[in-house]
Design an enzyme around this catalytic site. Sequence first.
Site, mmCIF file in Angstrom:
data_model
loop_
_atom_site.group_PDB
_atom_site.id
_atom_site.type_symbol
_atom_site.label_atom_id
_atom_site.label_comp_id
_atom_site.label_asym_id
_atom_site.label_seq_id
_atom_site.Cartn_x
_atom_site.Cartn_y
_atom_site.Cartn_z
ATOM 1 N N ASP A 164 0.825 -1.208 0.000
ATOM 2 C CA ASP A 164 0.000 0.000 0.000
ATOM 3 C C ASP A 164 0.864 1.266 0.000
ATOM 4 O O ASP A 164 2.098 1.197 -0.034
ATOM 5 C CB ASP A 164 -0.921 -0.070 1.238
ATOM 6 C CG ASP A 164 -2.278 0.540 0.984
ATOM 7 O OD1 ASP A 164 -2.384 1.442 0.135
ATOM 8 O OD2 ASP A 164 -3.237 0.125 1.669
ATOM 9 N N ASP A 220 -9.799 3.675 -3.711
ATOM 10 C CA ASP A 220 -10.486 2.460 -3.255
ATOM 11 C C ASP A 220 -11.890 2.309 -3.829
ATOM 12 O O ASP A 220 -12.638 3.284 -3.952
ATOM 13 C CB ASP A 220 -10.610 2.478 -1.729
ATOM 14 C CG ASP A 220 -9.270 2.243 -1.050
ATOM 15 O OD1 ASP A 220 -8.241 2.223 -1.748
ATOM 16 O OD2 ASP A 220 -9.283 2.087 0.178
HETATM 17 C C1 GLA Z 1 -5.893 1.376 1.398
HETATM 18 C C2 GLA Z 1 -5.979 0.388 0.239
HETATM 19 C C3 GLA Z 1 -7.122 -0.562 0.486
HETATM 20 C C4 GLA Z 1 -6.897 -1.300 1.813
HETATM 21 C C5 GLA Z 1 -6.717 -0.305 2.941
HETATM 22 C C6 GLA Z 1 -6.292 -0.986 4.232
HETATM 23 O O1 GLA Z 1 -6.990 2.209 1.449
HETATM 24 O O2 GLA Z 1 -6.144 1.066 -0.973
HETATM 25 O O3 GLA Z 1 -7.252 -1.468 -0.579
HETATM 26 O O4 GLA Z 1 -5.774 -2.138 1.693
HETATM 27 O O5 GLA Z 1 -5.727 0.667 2.621
HETATM 28 O O6 GLA Z 1 -6.068 -0.091 5.252
#
Ligand code: GLA
Length: 698
Positions: A164, A220
Site C-alpha cells: 500500500d 479504493d
Molecule cells: C488502502 C488500500 C485498500 C486497503 C486499505 C487498508 O486504502 O487502498 O485497498 O488495503 O488501505 O487499510
Amino acid sequence: MIRRTARLAAAVTVAISSIVVVVAGSAGVSQAAATPAPGPITAPVMGWNSWNRFGCNIDESLIRATADALVSTGLRDSGYTYVNIDDCWMASTRDAQGRLRPDPVRFPGGIAALADYVHARGLKLGIYSSAGTATCQGLPASLDHETVDAQTWASWGIDLLKYDNCNNQGRPAVQRYKAMGDALKATGRHIVYSICNWGLDEPWVFGPDVGGSYWRTTGDISDNWGSVTSLLDQQAGLETFARKGFYNDPDMLEVGNGGLTADENVAHFSLWSLLSSPLLLGNDLRSVSASTLAILRNPDVIAVNQDWGGAQGRRVADAGDQEVWAKPMSDGSVAAVLFNRGGAAATVSTSAAVLGLGGSSSYTVRNLWTGSTSTTAGAIAATVPAHGVTMVRVTRAGTLAAPPASGTLQVSDLPWLASSNGWGPAERDRANGEQAAGDGGTLSVGGTTFAKGIGAHADSAVHVYLGRACRTFTAQVGVDGEVGTNGSVRFAVYGDGRLLGYTAVKTGGQAPTRLTVSTGGYLTLELRVTDARTNGIQYDHADWGAPTLVCGTTGAGSFVSDRTWGTATNGWGPAERDASNGEQPAGDGSALTVGGVTYPKGVGAHAASDVTVPLGGACSRFTAVAGLDAEVGTSSTGVTFSVLGDGVTLWTSPTVTAGAPVALDVSVAGRTNLRLVVGSAGSVDYDHADWADARLIC
Ligand code: GLA
C-alpha cells in the site's frame, strides 16, 4: 518525465551491477541464477482478500474458514487460489529483532501455521504492508524495513504481497516500490508483488520495472454502483499498459457484499473480467449465496479474464449511457460487454467490425450469461437491463472477404470496415473539423503537411480489412497544428485486436512520430487514438499522416519472439523475448521502446548479438523496427543491425543512433536459417538494440 528518469536510473544501476558481477566472479553469478524472479505471473491473479468485507475485523479463524469455503464452494477449482490477508494482521510493535509479528489476539497461532493450513488445501497465502512508516490503519509498515520484512514473509511461506501507499513520507514512489521489489526478489521465493499506490505516479509505467505483477489504477472501491462506474471510467486510456503477466488493477470485487443489485453484480464481474483485472473476491465466503456463486464461478466469463489474446479489454464505443467494451481472445474470437449505465432497460447495438472482427460473411454470437447462441451477418444488439450487461463472445463463421490489392496503399483510399470518432467523423485526407464530414483543413503536424491521411479526434478508431495480405503499416502521427499547443493523445495500432504498438503522449506543436508496425498475417488493422488521460478529449485533433500499407504477401504471421531459436549469443545477459535487454538474468528487461513507440513484441538484444531462428524454408518475409531502446537515452555510440539468411547477408542497416530506428522488410524466401546480428559502432556500452515487432510471414 517520471518515466524517463526511472528508465535512466535503471540503466545506470544495471551498468554498475554489471561491473560488480564481473569482479565477483562465478559465485555471484551462480547465486543470481538460482534466484527465481518475483514475476511474471501467467494470468491475472484470482482469489480472495479480507478488506472489502471485513476491514480490520479479521483473525486466523476467518482466514481458515475462508480457505475451507474456497474449497467447499468449488471456487478454488474455478481458479480462485489466493487467500490474501489485508491490513490489521500485524501487532502494533515490531519484535526485539525488528521483525513484524502477527497481532497476538487475532493471529495467536502465527502466520506460518496459517500458511501451512492454506497450502495444505491447494491454496496460496497473501499478506499486506505499506510502502510507508505505518499502514493505512496506523500499524507498523515496511518503509526502510524492506529486507527484513520480505525475509520474514518468505520464511512464513507467503506467496503474494499487496503493498500500500499510506504514510509514505513524501518519498518518491519508484524508489519505495523498487526497494520492496528488490527485497522480495532477494528472498528467492516466488512472491507475487501487487502494487497499491492508487494510480499515483503512473504505476502502469514503473510497476513492471520494479517487479510488480499488477498495480492499482485508482483509489479504493466501495460497495455501491457509483463507485463501480467511477472506477470503470478511470480505466479508459490505460489499456496499452497491460501485457501478458502485467496487469492494471481497478481494485477488488464487491460482488455479493449487498450494495449492488443482481444486475449490477453481473455487470461489475463481467467488466472486471474483460479488463483482465485481478479477480479478488471481497465478500464473506462462509455464507455465500448460490446466486453469487453462480456469478463468480461462470467458467465462460472467467475464461475471458484468464485468456491473453494480445490486449486487455477496452471501451470501443461510448454513446452516453450505452457503451461497448471488447477484448480479443487468443483463438481469434472477441469477448464483448454491451453495457447499459442508464436507469431503464435499453437496446445496446454494435457490430462485429467495431469489436475488431469484420471481413466475414457471418459470425456466431454466444451469450456468456445465458449460453444461447445465434448467427449474424455483423449486427449485434441486445436489450440490456438498467445498470446491466449482456456479455457475448463473437466468432467469425463465414466466408472471408478478398484482401486489398497488392502494392503500396494509402489507408485513406481504402474502404473502412468501421470508424468512430470523438467529434464529427474521422476524415479522409483532411484534419478533423469537429462537425460535418469534410469540414477540416489540411493535415498538418508540427509544420509537416500531409496530402494523404486521416484526421481523427480522440477517442477514435478506424478499422481496415487486410485479409492476411499486408506486411507493414507506417504513418507519421501527431496532434494537428490547428489546435496550437493544446491536445494530448496516444496513438495505438491493433492487428486482430492485439496491441502492436503505441506512441508516447503526443501534444500539440510536437513534430510527428513515425509509427511503424508489422502487419503480416492479420485479417484486420485498427488505428486507434485515445485521450492521454490527462485533461479529457478537448482539442484532441489527432492526425495519421500518410498512413501506408504494403500489401501483396499472403500468409500466416509469426513473431520471432514466439518461435524456437537456434543458437543465441548476446553481449550482456540473454537476448530477451518481448522485452528490452536488462543486461543480467532472463526476464529483467522493460517494455521495448524505440523512436517514441512501445512494442509488446520483439527481441531485446545487446551488442554483440547473434540470434539464429530456424525457418525451414517456409517463410517469405521478415519485418521489424530496429533501434536503440529508449532506456539508454543517448548513451550509446550506435549499433548496426544485419539480417542473414543461410549465411548470406540480406540486409544491413547504417549506424543506428538514439531515437532514429529503421524499419526493415526483407525477403527470406526459401531460407532455412535466419540470423539477426547486432554489431557495435564504437563502444558496446549501452548498446541495448531492439528488433521491435520482429515478425515473419510464413
Ligand atoms: C488502502 C488500500 C485498500 C486497503 C486499505 C487498508 O486504502 O487502498 O485497498 O488495503 O488501505 O487499510
